[in-house]
Design a protein around this motif. Structure first.
Motif, PDB file in Angstrom:
ATOM      1  N   ASN A 252       0.842  -1.198   0.000  1.00 39.21           N
ATOM      2  CA  ASN A 252       0.000   0.000   0.000  1.00 39.21           C
ATOM      3  C   ASN A 252       0.872   1.242   0.000  1.00 39.21           C
TER       4      ASN A 252
ATOM      5  N   MET B  25      -4.728   6.735  -0.627  1.00 36.43           N
ATOM      6  CA  MET B  25      -4.072   5.429  -0.659  1.00 36.43           C
ATOM      7  C   MET B  25      -4.182   4.841  -2.059  1.00 36.43           C
TER       8      MET B  25
ATOM      9  N   THR C 118      -6.983   0.257   6.790  1.00 32.14           N
ATOM     10  CA  THR C 118      -6.865   0.268   5.332  1.00 32.14           C
ATOM     11  C   THR C 118      -7.999  -0.491   4.652  1.00 32.14           C
TER      12      THR C 118
END
Length: 589
Positions: free
Chosen positions: A282, A294, A344
């Motif tokens: 990531n 992201m 995330t």
């Protein structure tokens, strides 16, 4: 003679006389040296704050942040808790390095933990080697200014924003300074590669070959040794392939949606971490407009996989950003006095949010880092304390003052050494360790014998003959001694051995010497040194002064004075002179 005669031993004389001949081995009292490096434990007052207790009036020492339930326990139980926390975290002892002159903005250690590299706003990168340090020789073995293109007094230097060892190949270091170009240095400080500067007149950032404005930070790929990413104030992230002379591989343009930003903003922080279950990595970045973006680490980078527009307050500098070891959580420290934890997998709202005073308005490179196992989060405070936070609730588990009234700007927790390194605004680097759970690094330095102090170890009393003796070292009789000392104490990097500038565009400034004017020995010099007055005279007037004497009494042509013919010029009439003038005019026309 009496056989019972006994000579009394004099202990003072016995201790003064040598016990043997030849080279004596210097043995170090390791226990005493480590005991001296132990940090003083000072209890501070606890102030109730939002279901817990925060630390106030902190001085040098280590204090534990407890909850309401711990506050109701006895004092003996609290002391035991503090001892347990000190044993869990490597903060009981410290080693202080004072090698910079200004705020330390970044620091990095190689994978083995033997070489420490620090960057500062004094525009230098310092290289430290723990293997060559002793308790009496805590200094850097090399200092590099990566932005100095020419060793002259007029060259520009820029502060260092970020330094980082390659986690896969520790032979290269990424150095980010306040320039559009970034550099790759070797572990010995030699330049390996440099990125190019983009064309600032192009509107589309995809068509530029590099950053067009200042680069703020950067980082390496977690598994690929040849890839690194940099963040700039031109609203772009650029991925570089270091195997081919820092060639630009991909460009990620962040389009800001803030009102009045014209689609551009400044990228303030970037982190490249692994993803859970061994999938693609990531890439997370923060911007000045308060957004947190992201992307997938392996691309494509045309659109972000997730974006939070109002992660932090707009126009505040989010300088702290890190990803956990498993890649599932992201922690950010913003300029709006908050620390937030993000997931995330659900990249929309923060999991936890706590209030923490920010120093990014004065020191943009304020760090927040995960521990090597992601079991804790470390960050600094405005008062100079180290806060070890819980990775789930972001509440402080342990608080210890490091530098009194000086903010901590950079942090690092090395996995192999199990030591915490802090850099502060007062240019000090503190290496916190615990001899029972830490290995090598500062613990090895304190276990060595101190080196004997020699007169050559003091740079104020010695002269580096490799640089030559400059004319600035000459002290004039009527000169200001304090000024000469200040000039002599600074390194003469832009001058040659004769005192002239290495820059050909810079004119030579003559140095004041005893042979100049307005000196007390001027009359003595004029009377005893032949032709010394000629340096202050006009050469033309000095030659014309002897014109009549040379004509009447020639020295070089005296041999043929009697046979020398006299010059006879032709006499022309007025008509011939006019004809000659007309011919000259015709030729010129």
């Amino acid at each position: 003679m009496d056989d019972d005669f006994v000579v009394e031993e004099d202990e003072a004389l016995k201790s003064f006389l040598p016990h043997g001949f030849g080279k004596q081995d210097v043995k170090a009292n390791v226990a005493l040296q480590i005991e001296r490096s132990k940090r003083a434990s000072v209890r501070a007052t606890k102030v109730q704050d939002d279901g817990g207790y925060r630390i106030a009036n902190q001085e040098h020492g280590s204090i534990t942040a407890n909850s309401h339930k711990d506050h109701q326990d006895d004092n003996d139980d609290e002391d035991e808790d503090e001892d347990d926390d000190e044993a869990e975290f490597p903060v009981s002892h410290e080693l202080v390095l004072k090698t910079h002159e200004r705020t330390i903005t970044s620091m990095t250690l190689d994978a083995s933990g033997s070489r420490l590299v620090t960057g500062s706003t004094d525009c230098t990168v310092k290289f430290h080697d723990f293997a060559s340090m002793t308790p009496s020789t805590l200094r850097a073995f090399k200092s590099v200014d990566p932005t100095a293109t020419k060793t002259s007094a007029s060259s520009e230097t820029h502060p260092i924003h970020h330094v980082e060892f390659n986690p896969v190949s520790p032979t290269s270091i990424l150095v980010v300074s306040a320039l559009p170009q970034v550099q790759i240095l070797s572990r010995d400080g030699e330049p390996i590669g440099e990125s190019v500067k983009g064309d600032m007149y192009l509107r589309d950032m995809h068509n530029t070959k590099g950053h067009i404005s200042e680069v703020t930070t950067g980082t390496w790929h977690p598994t690929d040794r040849d890839l690194c990413v940099t963040a700039g104030t031109d609203s772009t992230l650029r991925i570089w392939d270091c195997s081919v002379r820092m060639m630009q591989k991909d460009v990620i343009v962040h389009k800001s949606k803030a009102a009045g930003s014209a689609g551009r903003t400044r990228m303030t922080a970037v982190a490249w971490g692994a993803s859970p279950q061994g999938n693609s990595s990531n890439l997370v970045a923060a911007a000045l407009d308060g957004s947190l973006v992201m992307w997938g680490g392996n691309g494509p980078y045309t659109r972000p996989s997730a974006e939070i527009r109002d992660a932090h307050q707009r126009d505040t500098w989010t300088g702290g950003l890190d990803i956990s070891l498993d890649g599932r959580t992201v922690v950010t420290r913003g300029g709006d006095d908050t620390i937030k934890l993000w997931d995330t997998r659900k990249f929309k709202t923060p999991i936890s949010t706590v209030t923490h005073t920010s120093t990014s308005s004065q020191y943009p490179s304020t760090d927040i880092k995960y521990s090597p196992t992601s079991s804790s989060i470390i960050t600094g405070s405005e008062e100079g304390s180290l806060h070890i936070l819980n990775p789930a609730t972001l509440k402080p588990e342990f608080v210890t003052p490091v530098t009194a009234s000086s903010p901590l700007t950079s942090l690092l927790w090395h996995s192999k050494l199990n030591q915490i390194l802090t850099g502060s605004a007062n240019a000090e680097t503190h290496v916190l360790y615990n001899p029972s759970i830490s290995s090598r690094g500062a613990a090895t330095v304190m276990s060595r014998a101190p080196k004997r102090r020699h007169i050559d170890d003091d740079p104020n009393l010695t002269t580096d003959l490799s640089q030559g003796l400059s004319a600035d070292a000459i002290i004039s009789p009527n000169g200001n001694l304090s000024t000469n000392r200040q000039q002599h104490s600074k390194p003469l990097t832009g001058l040659t051995a004769s005192g002239r500038s290495r820059d050909p565009r810079r004119p030579h400034v003559p140095v004041t010497t005893p042979f100049a004017k307005s000196q007390p020995d001027e009359k003595h010099v004029r009377d005893n040194i032949p032709l010394s007055s000629m340096r202050d005279e006009d050469p033309r007037e000095a030659l014309l002064k002897y014109a009549d004497k040379a004509e009447k009494d020639p020295i070089f042509t005296g041999a043929w004075r009697k046979t020398q013919p006299k010059t006879i010029y032709a006499e022309l009439s007025d008509d011939e002179e006019e004809e000659g003038r007309e011919k000259k005019k015709a030729r010129q026309a």
